[in-house]
Design a protein around this motif. Structure first.
Motif, PDB file in Angstrom:
ATOM      1  N   ASP A 123      -3.114   3.624   8.846  1.00  0.00           N
ATOM      2  CA  ASP A 123      -4.396   3.073   9.492  1.00  0.00           C
ATOM      3  C   ASP A 123      -4.457   1.729   9.924  1.00  0.00           C
ATOM      4  O   ASP A 123      -4.949   1.186  11.095  1.00  0.00           O
ATOM      5  CB  ASP A 123      -5.503   3.636   8.732  1.00  0.00           C
ATOM      6  CG  ASP A 123      -5.711   5.090   8.665  1.00  0.00           C
ATOM      7  OD1 ASP A 123      -4.935   5.869   9.419  1.00  0.00           O
ATOM      8  OD2 ASP A 123      -6.500   5.594   7.788  1.00  0.00           O
ATOM      9  N   LEU A 124      -4.141   0.876   8.869  1.00  0.00           N
ATOM     10  CA  LEU A 124      -4.218  -0.607   9.049  1.00  0.00           C
ATOM     11  C   LEU A 124      -3.196  -1.160  10.323  1.00  0.00           C
ATOM     12  O   LEU A 124      -3.605  -1.864  11.200  1.00  0.00           O
ATOM     13  CB  LEU A 124      -3.969  -1.220   7.903  1.00  0.00           C
ATOM     14  CG  LEU A 124      -3.646  -2.843   7.975  1.00  0.00           C
ATOM     15  CD1 LEU A 124      -4.813  -3.494   8.492  1.00  0.00           C
ATOM     16  CD2 LEU A 124      -3.459  -3.398   6.410  1.00  0.00           C
ATOM     17  N   VAL A 125      -2.119  -0.667  10.218  1.00  0.00           N
ATOM     18  CA  VAL A 125      -1.097  -1.043  11.088  1.00  0.00           C
ATOM     19  C   VAL A 125      -1.286  -0.468  12.490  1.00  0.00           C
ATOM     20  O   VAL A 125      -1.182  -1.242  13.341  1.00  0.00           O
ATOM     21  CB  VAL A 125       0.201  -0.271  10.840  1.00  0.00           C
ATOM     22  CG1 VAL A 125       1.378  -0.781  11.866  1.00  0.00           C
ATOM     23  CG2 VAL A 125       1.006  -1.142   9.431  1.00  0.00           C
ATOM     24  N   GLN A 185       0.929  -1.268  -0.112  1.00  0.00           N
ATOM     25  CA  GLN A 185       0.025  -0.157   0.163  1.00  0.00           C
ATOM     26  C   GLN A 185       0.831   1.204  -0.006  1.00  0.00           C
ATOM     27  O   GLN A 185       0.458   2.236  -0.764  1.00  0.00           O
ATOM     28  CB  GLN A 185      -0.900   0.023   1.242  1.00  0.00           C
ATOM     29  CG  GLN A 185      -2.154  -1.025   1.108  1.00  0.00           C
ATOM     30  CD  GLN A 185      -2.807  -0.991   2.401  1.00  0.00           C
ATOM     31  OE1 GLN A 185      -2.316  -0.877   3.458  1.00  0.00           O
ATOM     32  NE2 GLN A 185      -4.243  -1.068   2.002  1.00  0.00           N
ATOM     33  N   PHE A 186       1.915   1.189   0.781  1.00  0.00           N
ATOM     34  CA  PHE A 186       2.418   2.429   1.001  1.00  0.00           C
ATOM     35  C   PHE A 186       3.417   3.096  -0.365  1.00  0.00           C
ATOM     36  O   PHE A 186       3.826   3.862  -0.589  1.00  0.00           O
ATOM     37  CB  PHE A 186       3.315   2.818   2.039  1.00  0.00           C
ATOM     38  CG  PHE A 186       4.868   1.868   2.327  1.00  0.00           C
ATOM     39  CD1 PHE A 186       5.907   2.131   1.661  1.00  0.00           C
ATOM     40  CD2 PHE A 186       4.779   0.990   3.409  1.00  0.00           C
ATOM     41  CE1 PHE A 186       7.031   1.382   1.541  1.00  0.00           C
ATOM     42  CE2 PHE A 186       6.176   0.081   3.302  1.00  0.00           C
ATOM     43  CZ  PHE A 186       7.068   0.403   2.544  1.00  0.00           C
ATOM     44  N   LEU A 187       3.808   1.788  -1.078  1.00  0.00           N
ATOM     45  CA  LEU A 187       4.530   1.993  -2.025  1.00  0.00           C
ATOM     46  C   LEU A 187       3.800   2.214  -3.257  1.00  0.00           C
ATOM     47  O   LEU A 187       4.160   2.779  -4.284  1.00  0.00           O
ATOM     48  CB  LEU A 187       5.351   0.379  -2.714  1.00  0.00           C
ATOM     49  CG  LEU A 187       6.336   0.761  -3.581  1.00  0.00           C
ATOM     50  CD1 LEU A 187       7.534   1.411  -3.151  1.00  0.00           C
ATOM     51  CD2 LEU A 187       6.708  -0.973  -3.946  1.00  0.00           C
ATOM     52  N   HIS A 188       2.582   2.005  -3.206  1.00  0.00           N
ATOM     53  CA  HIS A 188       1.657   2.343  -4.424  1.00  0.00           C
ATOM     54  C   HIS A 188       0.730   3.425  -4.143  1.00  0.00           C
ATOM     55  O   HIS A 188      -0.462   3.375  -4.674  1.00  0.00           O
ATOM     56  CB  HIS A 188       0.853   1.142  -4.966  1.00  0.00           C
ATOM     57  CG  HIS A 188       1.701   0.020  -5.360  1.00  0.00           C
ATOM     58  ND1 HIS A 188       2.532  -0.813  -4.858  1.00  0.00           N
ATOM     59  CD2 HIS A 188       1.845  -0.429  -6.816  1.00  0.00           C
ATOM     60  CE1 HIS A 188       3.058  -1.644  -5.712  1.00  0.00           C
ATOM     61  NE2 HIS A 188       2.732  -1.425  -6.818  1.00  0.00           N
ATOM     62  N   GLY A 189       0.879   4.482  -3.451  1.00  0.00           N
ATOM     63  CA  GLY A 189       0.107   5.695  -3.233  1.00  0.00           C
ATOM     64  C   GLY A 189      -0.780   5.636  -2.262  1.00  0.00           C
ATOM     65  O   GLY A 189      -1.952   6.470  -2.206  1.00  0.00           O
ATOM     66  N   HIS A 190      -1.037   4.540  -1.386  1.00  0.00           N
ATOM     67  CA  HIS A 190      -1.783   4.155  -0.264  1.00  0.00           C
ATOM     68  C   HIS A 190      -1.525   4.399   1.192  1.00  0.00           C
ATOM     69  O   HIS A 190      -1.744   3.582   2.134  1.00  0.00           O
ATOM     70  CB  HIS A 190      -2.894   3.102  -0.264  1.00  0.00           C
ATOM     71  CG  HIS A 190      -3.255   3.097  -2.042  1.00  0.00           C
ATOM     72  ND1 HIS A 190      -4.381   3.594  -2.434  1.00  0.00           N
ATOM     73  CD2 HIS A 190      -2.882   2.073  -2.945  1.00  0.00           C
ATOM     74  CE1 HIS A 190      -4.641   3.363  -3.577  1.00  0.00           C
ATOM     75  NE2 HIS A 190      -3.610   2.368  -3.932  1.00  0.00           N
ATOM     76  N   GLU A 191      -0.382   5.303   1.365  1.00  0.00           N
ATOM     77  CA  GLU A 191       0.258   5.366   2.596  1.00  0.00           C
ATOM     78  C   GLU A 191      -0.570   5.590   3.806  1.00  0.00           C
ATOM     79  O   GLU A 191      -0.477   5.058   4.757  1.00  0.00           O
ATOM     80  CB  GLU A 191       1.190   6.441   2.645  1.00  0.00           C
ATOM     81  CG  GLU A 191       0.761   7.732   2.414  1.00  0.00           C
ATOM     82  CD  GLU A 191       0.756   8.259   1.263  1.00  0.00           C
ATOM     83  OE1 GLU A 191       0.716   9.479   0.903  1.00  0.00           O
ATOM     84  OE2 GLU A 191       0.877   7.416   0.215  1.00  0.00           O
ATOM     85  N   ASP A 192      -1.787   6.476   3.600  1.00  0.00           N
ATOM     86  CA  ASP A 192      -3.024   6.432   4.657  1.00  0.00           C
ATOM     87  C   ASP A 192      -3.336   5.184   5.089  1.00  0.00           C
ATOM     88  O   ASP A 192      -3.706   5.027   6.309  1.00  0.00           O
ATOM     89  CB  ASP A 192      -3.765   7.587   4.286  1.00  0.00           C
ATOM     90  CG  ASP A 192      -3.173   9.125   4.102  1.00  0.00           C
ATOM     91  OD1 ASP A 192      -2.080   9.149   4.638  1.00  0.00           O
ATOM     92  OD2 ASP A 192      -3.675   9.694   3.503  1.00  0.00           O
ATOM     93  N   LYS A 193      -3.944   4.511   4.004  1.00  0.00           N
ATOM     94  CA  LYS A 193      -4.464   3.300   4.443  1.00  0.00           C
ATOM     95  C   LYS A 193      -3.446   2.193   5.017  1.00  0.00           C
ATOM     96  O   LYS A 193      -3.808   1.635   6.045  1.00  0.00           O
ATOM     97  CB  LYS A 193      -4.927   2.494   3.119  1.00  0.00           C
ATOM     98  CG  LYS A 193      -6.096   3.149   2.520  1.00  0.00           C
ATOM     99  CD  LYS A 193      -6.567   2.574   1.281  1.00  0.00           C
ATOM    100  CE  LYS A 193      -7.851   3.235   0.651  1.00  0.00           C
ATOM    101  NZ  LYS A 193      -8.247   2.458  -0.647  1.00  0.00           N
ATOM    102  N   ALA A 194      -2.200   2.398   4.878  1.00  0.00           N
ATOM    103  CA  ALA A 194      -1.298   1.448   5.317  1.00  0.00           C
ATOM    104  C   ALA A 194      -1.104   1.948   6.777  1.00  0.00           C
ATOM    105  O   ALA A 194      -0.995   1.049   7.717  1.00  0.00           O
ATOM    106  CB  ALA A 194      -0.090   1.658   4.487  1.00  0.00           C
TER     107      ALA A 194
END
Length: 499
Positions: free
Chosen positions: A234-236, A223-232
């Motif tokens: 939040d998930l962690v 996720q953080f490598l493909h532009g979804h760092e916020d989701k990454a």
């Protein structure tokens, strides 16, 4: 599957997500991940073993299919292997581009549909086509699942978890062996029904896995490598909260960050240069491990039934019991030895399991050639060989899934899996079919020696080239191609403490 915009591709982000994942203690959340993702190998073992054991029934009059046993074990098996190789490469590329979660749901759906259609087979061509599609789904699973598991499991547990998950194939093999005994009992089921029910039960198990897998998240690393760092993040954060509630104490602070330039995907050219030019020793290691275990397993399992019936007069209907014992030994190897891959270390354990299994198979060949074995003692020898060989074979998947950069991980797994599967499923039968089926003791002993020699050769390569990955972050074992702000890696890409 909407690709990133050019702006998103160019963004540079700094994240501590990998460090936060790696410092987590083992928890219920991790067990859920393993159950949701790891059961695919049980399905694979169930599939392969069931088909092998029902081959004779399918060729009988009244089975509902006009097919021969040779076509089932030859054409259908080859198409399953070809499908697995094609599926691994096709879905491996998509897994790196579109994410682990999307693809491990798609590949399981392909498997389920193909298996259900196999149960409905009405002609040989339908059966053959379904076997190809089943393999296509299973091959895709290997790339998507191995990459997801290693990216979600803490560094301290990665080795043992990966080995046990891959070794669970043999739980499916035990189930397939025993299932075939029941389903082929014409006192319980008609000839044209029992084998169909065997496939239908595989569908039921797959549907149960699908329900559990719906709750498995996307890899935060992807996720953080493909532009979804916020989701990454939040998930962690949500996982950390659950773990702290379970353990009743705060977590230790994460150790370090990495800075990456987000990308949509990596081209085939860069993947090839990274794997074969920048990580040449690792590529040689990966090929050696996959080919070695493929040939050892074909030396034993391809003709095990023929060996028992030809040389020890075991009735054909009873070989499933012997195979169930062998399969159980295969699972115990990764289960009992897995922890040592995280404590003693990768290099020692990978080389030792390969060399020990090869040496034991040489000993088995010697005893067999001298006429010193019975069906029971031959099975015991096979169990001893495969106890170590199964841990070594599982370590091949572990090795490839952790020694190449994150952007190439699924594709690397797919490539080396395809090579190993092709070697075992195509070259192996060509080499071993005549040897194990000739009825000559010396020929079968030679098959054992060939498998043992290749397994020992792989062990020697591992002793020189294996990477000390135990307890290390994936990003430390193989620097991401998108990472910025640090010195370029040397050829073969290790940081401190590498190969």
């Amino acid at each position: 599957m909407t690709p990133l915009t050019p702006a998103a591709q160019a963004r540079t982000v700094t994240t501590d997500v990998p460090a936060r994942l790696d410092r987590l203690p083992w928890s219920r959340w991790h067990r859920t991940i393993v159950v949701g993702l790891g059961t695919v190998w049980i399905l694979d073992g169930l599939e392969v073993t069931t088909v092998g054991n029902i081959a004779s029934r399918l060729s009988e009059d009244g089975s509902g299919l006009d097919i021969t046993s040779a076509q089932v074990t030859g054409i259908a098996a080859a198409l399953y292997v070809a499908g697995a190789c094609a599926g691994a490469l096709f879905f491996g590329r998509l897994t790196d581009r579109y994410g682990r979660k999307r693809l491990f749901m798609v590949t399981l759906a392909v498997y389920l549909a193909a298996t259900a259609l196999t149960a409905l087979s009405f002609s040989p061509w339908w059966f053959f086509g379904c076997r190809f599609l089943t393999g296509f789904g299973i091959g895709g699973e290997y790339a998507a699942i191995n990459s997801a598991i290693d990216e979600l499991v803490p560094a301290a547990y990665r080795g043992r978890v990966d080995l046990v998950v891959n070794g669970s194939y043999w739980l499916g093999a035990v189930g397939g062996s025993l299932l075939s005994v029941v389903m082929l009992d014409t006192g319980l089921f008609p000839k044209d029904v029992g084998w169909r029910l065997a496939f239908a039960l595989g569908v039921v198990l797959g549907l149960a896995v699908l329900l559990v897998r719906r709750n498995v998240p996307e890899s935060p690393r992807w996720q953080f490598l493909h532009g979804h760092e916020d989701k990454a993040r939040d998930l962690v954060a949500d996982v950390e909260r659950k773990v702290e509630e379970e353990k009743g104490e705060p977590l230790a602070p994460p150790a370090g960050e990495i800075t990456v330039e987000q990308r949509k995907s990596i081209g085939f050219g860069l993947i090839a240069r990274t794997v074969f030019r920048d990580h040449t020793r690792r590529a040689v290691l990966s090929l050696s491990l996959f080919v070695g275990q493929a040939f050892l397993y074909n030396a034993i399992t391809f003709g095990f039934g023929a060996v028992l019936t030809t040389f020890f007069d075991v009735p054909a209907g009873h070989t499933g019991y012997y195979f169930a014992v062998i399969a159980a030994g295969n699972f115990l190897g990764p289960l009992l030895l897995g922890k040592l891959f995280d404590t003693v270390g990768r290099r020692v354990m990978i080389s030792a399991t390969h060399l020990l299994s090869g040496a034991l198979l040489f000993g088995t060949a010697w005893l067999f050639d001298r006429g010193g074995l019975t069906a029971t003692t031959m099975t015991a020898c096979w169990c001893a060989v495969l106890f170590f060989a199964s841990a070594g074979a599982s370590s091949a998947y572990l090795t490839v899934s952790e020694i190449f950069p994150m952007e190439t991980r699924a594709m690397a797994i797919a490539f080396f899996y395809a090579i190993g599967t092709a070697a075992g499923g195509i070259s192996g039968p060509l080499v071993f079919a005549d040897l194990t089926g000739s009825g000559v003791v010396g020929d079968t002993a030679l098959a054992f020696r060939l498998g043992a020699a290749l397994m020992c050769a792989a062990g020697l390569v591992a002793a020189v080239c294996a990477v000390r990955a135990e307890g290390r972050s994936l990003e430390d074992v193989a620097r991401p191609l998108s990472e910025t702000g640090s010195a370029e890696p040397t050829r073969d890409g290790d940081r401190a403490g590498g190969a």
